[in-house]
Design a protein around this motif. Structure first.
Motif, mmCIF file in Angstrom:
data_model
loop_
_atom_site.group_PDB
_atom_site.id
_atom_site.type_symbol
_atom_site.label_atom_id
_atom_site.label_comp_id
_atom_site.label_asym_id
_atom_site.label_seq_id
_atom_site.Cartn_x
_atom_site.Cartn_y
_atom_site.Cartn_z
ATOM 1 N N ALA A 15 21.024 -29.402 12.099
ATOM 2 C CA ALA A 15 20.980 -28.148 12.873
ATOM 3 C C ALA A 15 21.870 -27.773 13.353
ATOM 4 C CB ALA A 15 19.336 -28.633 13.696
ATOM 5 N N GLU A 55 19.013 -22.640 12.750
ATOM 6 C CA GLU A 55 18.718 -23.300 11.064
ATOM 7 C C GLU A 55 18.641 -24.517 10.734
ATOM 8 O OE1 GLU A 55 20.683 -20.320 8.113
ATOM 9 O OE2 GLU A 55 21.770 -22.163 7.987
ATOM 10 N N VAL A 56 18.141 -25.190 10.515
ATOM 11 C CA VAL A 56 17.930 -26.138 9.954
ATOM 12 C C VAL A 56 18.825 -26.319 8.077
ATOM 13 C CG1 VAL A 56 16.459 -28.282 9.374
ATOM 14 C CG2 VAL A 56 15.862 -26.545 11.475
ATOM 15 N N ARG A 67 15.616 -24.025 7.622
ATOM 16 C CA ARG A 67 14.325 -23.442 8.074
ATOM 17 C C ARG A 67 15.116 -22.569 8.774
ATOM 18 N NH1 ARG A 67 8.752 -24.039 10.439
ATOM 19 N NH2 ARG A 67 8.863 -25.735 8.915
ATOM 20 N N ARG A 69 15.135 -19.341 13.226
ATOM 21 C CA ARG A 69 15.073 -18.872 13.588
ATOM 22 C C ARG A 69 15.696 -18.257 14.092
ATOM 23 N NH1 ARG A 69 13.241 -24.294 14.293
ATOM 24 N NH2 ARG A 69 11.323 -24.786 13.798
ATOM 25 N N GLU A 134 10.922 -16.015 11.702
ATOM 26 C CA GLU A 134 11.547 -17.436 11.490
ATOM 27 C C GLU A 134 10.783 -17.451 9.862
ATOM 28 O OE1 GLU A 134 9.161 -21.558 12.348
ATOM 29 O OE2 GLU A 134 8.999 -20.368 13.393
ATOM 30 N N LEU A 136 10.939 -19.373 5.770
ATOM 31 C CA LEU A 136 11.929 -20.380 4.731
ATOM 32 C C LEU A 136 12.400 -20.064 4.299
ATOM 33 C CD1 LEU A 136 8.342 -22.532 4.787
ATOM 34 C CD2 LEU A 136 10.447 -23.115 6.591
ATOM 35 N N GLY A 178 8.845 -26.212 4.029
ATOM 36 C CA GLY A 178 8.295 -26.527 5.508
ATOM 37 C C GLY A 178 8.060 -27.108 6.072
ATOM 38 N N ARG A 182 12.548 -29.115 8.115
ATOM 39 C CA ARG A 182 12.604 -29.543 10.504
ATOM 40 C C ARG A 182 12.659 -30.793 10.691
ATOM 41 N NH1 ARG A 182 6.085 -30.390 8.939
ATOM 42 N NH2 ARG A 182 6.235 -33.365 9.348
ATOM 43 N N ASP A 183 13.670 -30.445 12.368
ATOM 44 C CA ASP A 183 14.237 -31.257 13.031
ATOM 45 C C ASP A 183 13.192 -32.026 13.413
ATOM 46 O OD1 ASP A 183 13.166 -29.772 14.552
ATOM 47 O OD2 ASP A 183 14.781 -28.890 15.414
ATOM 48 N N GLU A 184 11.710 -32.112 13.550
ATOM 49 C CA GLU A 184 11.109 -33.303 14.256
ATOM 50 C C GLU A 184 10.301 -33.871 13.352
ATOM 51 O OE1 GLU A 184 9.258 -32.785 17.401
ATOM 52 O OE2 GLU A 184 11.271 -32.013 18.560
ATOM 53 N N PRO A 186 10.801 -34.761 9.622
ATOM 54 C CA PRO A 186 11.066 -34.374 8.577
ATOM 55 C C PRO A 186 9.920 -34.981 6.857
ATOM 56 C CG PRO A 186 12.913 -35.066 8.950
ATOM 57 C CD PRO A 186 11.802 -35.372 10.033
#
Length: 327
Positions: A15, A55-56, A67, A69, A134, A136, A178, A182-184, A186
């Protein structure tokens, strides 16, 4: 101070955020990050306010997932940027929030949430997000895109709906990107699963590719959650966006079932640990727990039944091998 943080272990998403950066330097640092991590762009704020963006990024073999935002801004990739920073890729942008406009040499398009835009990243364009965004992103090297889809050129951008009830292949591809970017928590994904869905989206042998993609996604999820003793077919099906019944059909095509596949992978992992000299400090009960077995007795019975020898015998050989002095 660093603003790039890994979201997990090796091969995990990474991230980047402008939060906490000096406001006057945010755009410059955002441009620099994107040039290295995704696609080179020039950026400017639409309102004069400081850019707030994250950004991830995730590299999956030759593919790049992201991803993004951000607050309202405009990005441009002009001919000079293409020459100095060639992407040599096709890009797919999946809009999740915030209406976007897309200027290209053949006109302007508006992309709404729930729509995907596919374009050649080396054809100049401008994108604007008046209400923030937001989205992808899936970036595919051009040669790989051609290999997967049979399409040699993308002269014009293509907009396709990917929301539920629209294009099913685009929906599955967006869901897979998606879940991975993601940072949580994945969800692991394979390059082949993504390419199979990309082929399905563009119309090449879509039914066989789609089945393979779903199976690959399910297998990747299972491998990442083997230590969870409650792992079930229903959990796997929900993670990859299928019904439990359809997931069963996907595995039945290769003459197995989700429970049998899970058991086989757990036993493979356990055997590797039992044979690994560096893991001899782990007891058999600890290995059983690490591999998702609810009890050591259940593990020992399953291991003997399916492998053909006792776990203790495999461990004994590993310990003996470790004890042999080097010549």
């Amino acid at each position: 101070m660093t603003h790039v943080t890994p979201a997990g272990g090796g091969g995990a998403p990474v991230a980047f955020s402008t939060a906490g950066l000096p406001e006057a330097q945010r755009i410059e640092l955002w441009e620099s990050h994107n040039a290295e991590a995704l696609i080179g762009l020039r950026c400017r704020s639409m309102s004069g306010a400081a850019l707030d963006a994250t950004e991830v990024n995730l590299q999956v073999d030759r593919l790049h997932l992201a991803r993004v935002r951000g607050s309202s801004h405009v990005v441009e990739r002009d001919a000079g940027m293409v020459r100095s920073r060639p992407a040599e890729s096709v890009a797919l942008f999946f809009s999740l929030a915030g209406e976007a406009f897309f200027y290209h040499d053949d006109g302007v398009r508006t992309v709404q949430p729930g729509q995907m835009l596919l374009c050649d990243a080396d054809r100049p364009f401008m994108r604007g997000f008046s209400r923030g965004l937001e989205e992808l992103v899936l970036k595919v090297p051009r040669e790989l895109f051609t290999e997967a889809t049979g399409i040699t050129d993308v002269p014009k951008p293509v907009v396709t709906g990917f929301a539920a009830g629209a294009n099913a292949h685009a929906h599955d591809l967006a869901r897979m990107v998606g879940a991975a970017a993601r940072d949580e928590d994945p969800v692991p994904v394979t390059e082949q699963a993504l390419l199979d869905l990309l082929a399905a989206l563009t119309g090449r042998d879509h039914q066989g590719d789609l089945t393979t993609a779903h199976r690959s996604a399910a297998q990747a999820y299972i491998d990442a959650h083997l230590s969870d003793p409650s792992l079930s077919a229903a959990q796997v099906a929900a993670a990859v966006g299928l019904s439990t019944r359809h997931l069963s059909r996907v595995f039945a095509q290769v003459d197995t079932s989700v429970p049998r596949y899970v058991l086989g992978r757990r036993l493979e992992l356990a055997r590797r640990l039992l044979e690994k000299p560096a893991a001899t400090s782990m007891t058999i009960a600890e290995i059983a727990h690490h591999c998702g077995f609810s009890s050591a007795a259940h593990f020992s019975h399953a291991f003997t039944t399916h492998v053909g020898e006792r776990a203790s015998d495999v461990r004994r050989r590993a310990v003996a091998a470790r004890a042999v002095p080097l010549p």
